[in-house]
Design a protein around this motif. Structure first.
Motif, mmCIF file in Angstrom:
data_model
loop_
_atom_site.group_PDB
_atom_site.id
_atom_site.type_symbol
_atom_site.label_atom_id
_atom_site.label_comp_id
_atom_site.label_asym_id
_atom_site.label_seq_id
_atom_site.Cartn_x
_atom_site.Cartn_y
_atom_site.Cartn_z
ATOM 1 N N PRO A 1 0.822 -1.214 0.000
ATOM 2 C CA PRO A 1 0.000 0.000 0.000
ATOM 3 C C PRO A 1 0.860 1.271 0.000
ATOM 4 O O PRO A 1 1.780 1.420 0.799
ATOM 5 C CB PRO A 1 -0.805 -0.115 1.296
ATOM 6 C CG PRO A 1 -0.829 -1.582 1.603
ATOM 7 C CD PRO A 1 0.466 -2.122 1.096
ATOM 8 N N LYS A 2 0.586 2.131 -0.985
ATOM 9 C CA LYS A 2 1.253 3.428 -1.145
ATOM 10 C C LYS A 2 2.774 3.317 -1.232
ATOM 11 O O LYS A 2 3.495 4.219 -0.821
ATOM 12 C CB LYS A 2 0.840 4.365 -0.019
ATOM 13 C CG LYS A 2 -0.648 4.651 -0.050
ATOM 14 C CD LYS A 2 -1.042 5.674 0.982
ATOM 15 C CE LYS A 2 -2.447 6.080 0.777
ATOM 16 N NZ LYS A 2 -3.469 5.450 1.460
ATOM 17 N N ASN A 3 3.268 2.209 -1.798
ATOM 18 C CA ASN A 3 4.701 1.985 -1.933
ATOM 19 C C ASN A 3 5.006 1.542 -3.365
ATOM 20 O O ASN A 3 4.955 0.358 -3.687
ATOM 21 C CB ASN A 3 5.159 0.927 -0.921
ATOM 22 C CG ASN A 3 6.657 0.692 -0.967
ATOM 23 O OD1 ASN A 3 7.390 1.367 -1.684
ATOM 24 N ND2 ASN A 3 7.106 -0.282 -0.197
ATOM 25 N N LEU B 1 -5.377 0.822 -8.578
ATOM 26 C CA LEU B 1 -5.684 1.758 -7.493
ATOM 27 C C LEU B 1 -6.081 1.025 -6.220
ATOM 28 O O LEU B 1 -5.727 1.449 -5.115
ATOM 29 C CB LEU B 1 -6.790 2.724 -7.924
ATOM 30 C CG LEU B 1 -6.430 3.665 -9.076
ATOM 31 C CD1 LEU B 1 -7.643 4.487 -9.483
ATOM 32 C CD2 LEU B 1 -5.267 4.557 -8.705
ATOM 33 N N HIS B 2 -6.793 -0.094 -6.375
ATOM 34 C CA HIS B 2 -7.155 -0.898 -5.204
ATOM 35 C C HIS B 2 -5.911 -1.478 -4.540
ATOM 36 O O HIS B 2 -5.819 -1.519 -3.312
ATOM 37 C CB HIS B 2 -8.121 -2.016 -5.574
ATOM 38 C CG HIS B 2 -9.495 -1.533 -5.920
ATOM 39 N ND1 HIS B 2 -10.286 -0.853 -5.023
ATOM 40 C CD2 HIS B 2 -10.214 -1.636 -7.069
ATOM 41 C CE1 HIS B 2 -11.437 -0.553 -5.611
ATOM 42 N NE2 HIS B 2 -11.417 -1.007 -6.852
ATOM 43 N N MET B 3 -4.940 -1.918 -5.343
ATOM 44 C CA MET B 3 -3.692 -2.432 -4.763
ATOM 45 C C MET B 3 -2.927 -1.300 -4.074
ATOM 46 O O MET B 3 -2.375 -1.477 -2.994
ATOM 47 C CB MET B 3 -2.818 -3.073 -5.842
ATOM 48 C CG MET B 3 -3.297 -4.442 -6.270
ATOM 49 S SD MET B 3 -2.149 -5.308 -7.355
ATOM 50 C CE MET B 3 -2.254 -4.347 -8.839
ATOM 51 N N TYR B 4 -2.902 -0.124 -4.718
ATOM 52 C CA TYR B 4 -2.189 1.023 -4.147
ATOM 53 C C TYR B 4 -2.788 1.428 -2.794
ATOM 54 O O TYR B 4 -2.075 1.743 -1.850
ATOM 55 C CB TYR B 4 -2.241 2.199 -5.125
ATOM 56 C CG TYR B 4 -1.535 3.431 -4.617
ATOM 57 C CD1 TYR B 4 -0.151 3.496 -4.597
ATOM 58 C CD2 TYR B 4 -2.260 4.518 -4.150
ATOM 59 C CE1 TYR B 4 0.501 4.617 -4.127
ATOM 60 C CE2 TYR B 4 -1.620 5.649 -3.666
ATOM 61 C CZ TYR B 4 -0.239 5.688 -3.659
ATOM 62 O OH TYR B 4 0.412 6.799 -3.190
ATOM 63 N N SER B 5 -4.102 1.387 -2.688
ATOM 64 C CA SER B 5 -4.751 1.797 -1.443
ATOM 65 C C SER B 5 -4.750 0.687 -0.386
ATOM 66 O O SER B 5 -5.093 0.928 0.763
ATOM 67 C CB SER B 5 -6.195 2.226 -1.720
ATOM 68 O OG SER B 5 -6.970 1.104 -2.105
#
Length: 160
Positions: free
Chosen positions: A9-11, A42-46
């Motif tokens: 997340p966010k990495n 975006l779901h993976m990022y969040s």
């Protein structure tokens, strides 16, 4: 090669990843010219979709085919016409409606028909179907099925 990889997340980082390789007879390698972030990215990022290993982001892309495997199946070459691959042989009525279709290797010779112009017109109608612009199918009967589907659609459009 370089790619944007999500590690959690966010990495996200721009990392060196292994070059792609063809492993299957249906694989191809694209030189990516444009890409976009997808909703699943975006779901993976969040953090909404858990992941167990780093993943290259973005599966929504377009590009230039750099390498691909040949489409397997029946193929041939007609030296007279300079055609390689497959030929589609159609039997049509005097209105151009499809009665039968056979897909063969291009090396199978054509037989001149009495109503060649009607068949050419039918081929022209079939060219409006994007799927039939080139033969990408493994089996000839799949090619034949797509021709029947295209002609069925054409006939239904003419009825309404």
């Amino acid at each position: 090669m370089k790619a944007a990889q999500i590690h959690g997340p966010k990495n996200i980082s721009y990392d060196t990843v292994p070059d792609p390789a063809i492993r299957d007879d249906r694989d191809m390698i694209l030189k990516v010219t444009a890409t976009a972030i997808c909703g699943s990215d975006l779901h993976m990022y969040s953090g909404g979709i858990p992941q167990v290993r780093p993943m290259v982001m973005s599966h929504e892309f377009m590009g230039i085919v750099e390498e691909c495997t040949a489409v397997p199946g029946i193929r041939g070459f007609d030296a007279g016409k300079g055609v390689k691959g497959r030929k589609r042989h159609l039997l049509v009525d005097i209105l151009g409606w499809l009665m039968a279709v056979v897909v063969t290797a291009a090396s199978v010779q054509d037989r001149d028909g009495a109503r060649r112009s009607v068949v050419e017109r039918t081929f022209g109608w079939l060219n409006h179907s994007r799927r039939l612009s080139k033969s990408h199918e493994r089996l000839t009967r799949t090619d034949e099925t797509w021709i029947y589907i295209a002609m069925t659609r054409l006939m239904l459009n003419r009825l309404v």
